[in-house]
Design an enzyme around this catalytic site. Structure first.
Site, PDB file in Angstrom:
ATOM      1  N   GLU A  87       1.056  -1.092   0.036  1.00  8.23           N
ATOM      2  CA  GLU A  87       0.207  -0.037   0.224  1.00  8.23           C
ATOM      3  C   GLU A  87       0.870   1.131  -0.026  1.00  8.23           C
ATOM      4  OE1 GLU A  87      -2.832  -0.790   3.364  1.00  8.23           O
ATOM      5  OE2 GLU A  87      -3.992  -1.563   1.900  1.00  8.23           O
ATOM      6  N   ASP A 134      -8.591  -9.184   3.873  1.00  5.69           N
ATOM      7  CA  ASP A 134      -8.150  -8.062   4.850  1.00  5.69           C
ATOM      8  C   ASP A 134      -9.267  -8.002   6.108  1.00  5.69           C
ATOM      9  OD1 ASP A 134      -7.147  -5.839   6.094  1.00  5.69           O
ATOM     10  OD2 ASP A 134      -7.621  -4.457   4.505  1.00  5.69           O
ATOM     11  N   GLU A 184     -12.546  -2.373  11.888  1.00  3.81           N
ATOM     12  CA  GLU A 184     -12.664  -1.653  10.596  1.00  3.81           C
ATOM     13  C   GLU A 184     -13.655  -2.009   9.778  1.00  3.81           C
ATOM     14  OE1 GLU A 184      -9.011  -1.914   8.436  1.00  3.81           O
ATOM     15  OE2 GLU A 184      -9.719  -0.988   6.863  1.00  3.81           O
TER      16      GLU A 184
HETATM   17  C1  GCV Z   1      -2.498   0.222   8.231  1.00  5.03           C
HETATM   18  C2  GCV Z   1      -5.829  -2.230   5.340  1.00  5.03           C
HETATM   19  C3  GCV Z   1      -6.469  -0.873   5.908  1.00  5.03           C
HETATM   20  C4  GCV Z   1      -5.380   0.153   6.146  1.00  5.03           C
HETATM   21  C5  GCV Z   1      -4.211  -0.577   6.889  1.00  5.03           C
HETATM   22  C6  GCV Z   1      -3.814  -1.940   6.103  1.00  5.03           C
HETATM   23  C7  GCV Z   1      -2.662  -2.855   6.783  1.00  5.03           C
HETATM   24  O1  GCV Z   1      -5.730  -2.268   4.116  1.00  5.03           O
HETATM   25  O2  GCV Z   1      -7.583  -0.447   5.569  1.00  5.03           O
HETATM   26  O3  GCV Z   1      -5.817   1.030   7.248  1.00  5.03           O
HETATM   27  O4  GCV Z   1      -3.077   0.154   7.145  1.00  5.03           O
HETATM   28  O5  GCV Z   1      -4.871  -2.816   6.078  1.00  5.03           O
HETATM   29  O6  GCV Z   1      -3.020  -3.783   7.399  1.00  5.03           O
HETATM   30  O7  GCV Z   1      -1.372  -2.380   6.837  1.00  5.03           O
END
Ligand code: GCV
Length: 725
Positions: free
Chosen positions: A315, A389, A417
């Site tokens: 990411e 995720d 989340e």
């Molecule tokens: C900390 C998901 C979440 C992100 C998070 C990522 C990760 O994509 O939406 O906010 O980033 O996981 O675990 O690194």
């Protein structure tokens, strides 16, 4: 009249033993968590016995022993309703002895065998009889931390009404590193945090040590958590500068006597960002030297520093891949820098890239499994529980069992989340258990995920588990009172994954909310069903990632315009005129090939795929016949409706508990449930209407039509939804 009311209220409070008496005194507001010591009612026998052990001998001297001393002084008088007698010698009548195992204890109480069975963090709680025929409860261990854990267990036994007259507990944690991961930024924003700001007030640290930091450590110690990563995996390199390391040291000093080590998330490009180097290439000698120097600097301040957590090439985060190096090369460079001090590198496997055309769920496995055996001994790979995720439901990640030469750590998400933030009641121990108990079959029957991470099946070098924290600055810590149960359950399962979700729920309720058994039963019931309710009204039958853009709040199955394919819900549900679901069989993305043969044959065939994962693995026609005889479309819709009905029922069940719960806690949950019921309907209606545009089929008989249009749901925006990345 006023006088009579006050008298009546007073009388009620005395009779019921409740701590609250008027609108300004609403009882516990949630701050005390499960360490909510209230007088043990309705159990004279037990109370009588417990009172006898109010003669206490606590042996030893250290900061940890002082914590035990304070905890007992706080807990016992309140739980038992009388004061305790402290003695420096063995109590002259029945009593409680808390002491590290010494030769006298070993000899007098025949402890040798039990002591062999515990490790340095373990403890023994045992009823013993001394030469004068006094009966004592003995808490003993090999270390002060073991004694602290034993003390908390003893208090928990009292709080939850377990018998102490004949106790014999010999226990050690099954996993060595039991960590929280905070996704807290240095400006106090918390990524995916829904309980206010970060609890770390970095600006006032290192001098200003908030009481909350001590209470945080105490709560964690009480459930056996022994590590915390205090900053976000999307890391800011500032954390490694001298001024910030002083702040980190200040927290580490607070946590140490509670047995908690501090870890930091690091940014892989730190050598460039704060070290004036022109590269962060892991094979560059200057880069290696820089990390070695940084490690030396950290350990000078924090001699028991735990190590680094790394999100790399994921990411948008920098990593070894930026220089054509592998994850192993990156991790090993850091590992070598930490080795002289006994530190660990926890390297995350959460990687995926949309330039990579392979379907997202396959990517982590493809990138990491070929590296098995290439990592230094102090590296552990942290794997999210499922291949995508933290969805309300996913199959277990196929990485578990696929890297036998590498320690794999589990990463669970405690913060919600994808499960309704901090307004939906979702007891996650059932999710954690589903994953931990999943049998990967990599080494035949019984190759559970739990046995892979606790090292009984494969590599034992480092055994670790992490939970992404749901803790924030909110007065009740987690935003939702029941969010506390997830923090609690995570800790208990990290210590002992063989516990059941049900027994943990019961303990938590008794320690936090009420001891009234009918209430405990009813609330346990609510909790045990709560996660499945959410699956039903959000992502039934194996659907996933239908959440709205970026913030992940509410439904957005129609979203198809994000920069990356794999951020769009349409990528995951693939609804079309024919049917719905993502074909991950050998005819589709072939994600099934990453599982052991036992699972491959099942996941390949819709009739053999567990129904809760059906659309995870298959794209099936709307008229596909389900085992119930109903069509897929009808079943799907019924799941959505069932989820709402169950949530409404949960609300009713909670309202019925009014007289057993402190008003402040009761009202917080009541308000959250009102929101949850509304949002469950929102999820149901938005998803059903959207999928209906493809299925073109009516709702099953008897189900009422949504009262709003799909366009209405699509028009909703939430610019300030909390926790955004
Ligand atoms: C900390 C998901 C979440 C992100 C998070 C990522 C990760 O994509 O939406 O906010 O980033 O996981 O675990 O690194």
């Amino acid at each position: 009249m006023k006088v009579i009311t006050v008298l009546l209220l007073f009388f009620y409070c005395v009779v019921s033993g409740k701590a609250w008496s008027n609108e300004y005194d609403q009882g516990d507001d949630g701050y005390r968590l499960w360490l909510n010591y209230t007088f043990i009612e309705n159990d004279t026998q037990r109370l009588l016995y417990l009172r006898q052990i109010a003669n206490v001998q606590l042996v030893g001297q250290s900061d940890t022993i002082s914590i035990i001393d304070r905890e007992l002084k706080k807990a016992l008088p309140t739980l038992l309703g009388n004061s305790i007698n402290w003695s420096t010698n063995v109590p002259q009548s029945n009593g409680l002895i808390i002491s590290k195992a010494n030769s006298t204890l070993r000899h007098n109480y025949k402890l040798d065998h039990s002591l062999k069975m515990i490790n340095n963090e373990g403890f023994i709680i045992k009823t013993v009889t001394d030469q004068k025929q006094n009966q004592h409860v003995l808490v003993t261990a090999k270390s002060d931390i073991g004694l602290l854990y034993g003390t908390y267990r003893l208090i928990q036994l009292m709080q939850t009404g377990k018998p102490l007259s004949d106790v014999n507990i010999v226990e050690s944690p099954k996993i060595a590193l039991r960590m929280l991961n905070h996704w807290d930024d240095l400006d106090r924003h918390t990524e995916r945090g829904y309980a206010g700001e970060s609890i770390w007030d970095w600006h006032k640290l290192p001098q200003y040590k908030e009481q909350r930091y001590f209470d945080y450590a105490r709560a964690n110690a009480s459930i056996g958590i022994n590590g915390t990563v205090v900053n976000n995996v999307n890391a800011n390199s500032l954390i490694l500068t001298p001024a910030w390391l002083e702040k980190v040291r200040s927290l580490a000093d607070i946590f140490r006597p509670y047995g908690i080590k501090i870890y930091l998330s690091i940014k892989f490009s730190s050598p460039q960002q704060i070290g004036n180097l022109s590269t962060s290439d892991p094979i560059d000698p200057n880069v290696q030297k820089w990390w070695q120097g940084k490690a030396a600097e950290i350990y000078k301040l924090i001699p028991d520093f735990g190590g680094f957590l790394v999100k790399a090439n994921s990411e948008g985060q920098p990593g070894p891949g930026d220089y054509g190096r592998t994850h192993a090369q990156g991790a090993n460079m850091l590992a070598k820098a930490l080795q002289p001090y006994g530190g660990n590198v926890i390297w995350r496997a959460f990687v995926y890239s949309h330039e990579e055309k392979t379907e997202r769920s396959l990517q982590a496995y493809n990138e990491f499994v070929p590296l098995d055996g290439q990592f230094e001994k102090n590296v552990s790979i942290q794997v999210k529980n499922g291949p995508i995720d933290f969805q309300p439901r996913e199959p277990f990640s196929p990485m578990f069992g696929a890297m036998p030469k590498t320690p794999l750590a589990m990463e669970f998400q405690i913060t919600q989340e994808y499960l309704g933030f901090s307004t939906h009641l979702a007891y996650l121990a059932t999710l954690y258990k589903e994953v931990l108990d999943a049998d990967t079959r990599v080494k035949g029957i019984g190759s559970t995920v739990a046995k892979i991470i606790d090292g009984t099946l494969v590599n034992k070098n480092i055994t670790a588990i992490a939970g992404v924290a749901n803790i924030g600055s909110d007065r009740n810590w987690t935003g939702h009172i029941f969010g506390q149960a997830n923090w609690y359950a995570y800790g208990r399962l990290a210590w002992d994954h063989d516990l059941t979700a049900d027994e943990i729920a019961q303990d938590w309720i008794k320690m936090t909310l009420t001891q009234e058994q009918s209430s405990v039963n009813s609330i346990t019931n609510m909790m045990m069903r709560s996660r499945e309710n959410i699956v039903n009204y959000m992502t039934p039958l194996g659907l996933h990632h239908l959440m709205d853009t970026g913030h992940h709040y509410g439904p957005g199955p129609w979203v198809d315009n994000l920069g990356r394919d794999d951020w769009n819900p349409v990528y995951y549900h693939r609804a079309d005129d024919y049917g719905i679901g993502l074909d991950r069989t050998s005819k589709g993305t072939n994600a099934v090939s990453q599982y052991a043969t036992y699972w491959q044959t099942r996941f390949e065939d819709p009739a053999k795929t567990p129904q809760p994962l059906l659309l995870w693995f298959h794209h099936l026609p709307w008229d596909y016949t389900m085992p119930s005889g109903d069509t897929l479309w009808n079943e799907l819709v019924k799941h959505y409706y069932r989820g709402v009905v169950a949530t409404e029922q949960m609300e009713k069940d909670w309202l019925a508990q009014k007289n057993h719960i402190a008003p402040h806690q009761f009202n917080q949950v009541k308000m959250a449930l009102e929101i949850q019921v509304e949002e469950a309907k929102w999820w149901r209606d938005a998803c059903v209407l959207y999928f209906q545009t493809y299925s073109k089929r009516p709702l099953p008989n008897g189900l009422s039509k949504p009262d709003k249009s799909l366009d209405y749901f699509k028009s909703l925006t939430f610019p300030y939804a909390p926790g955004q990345g």
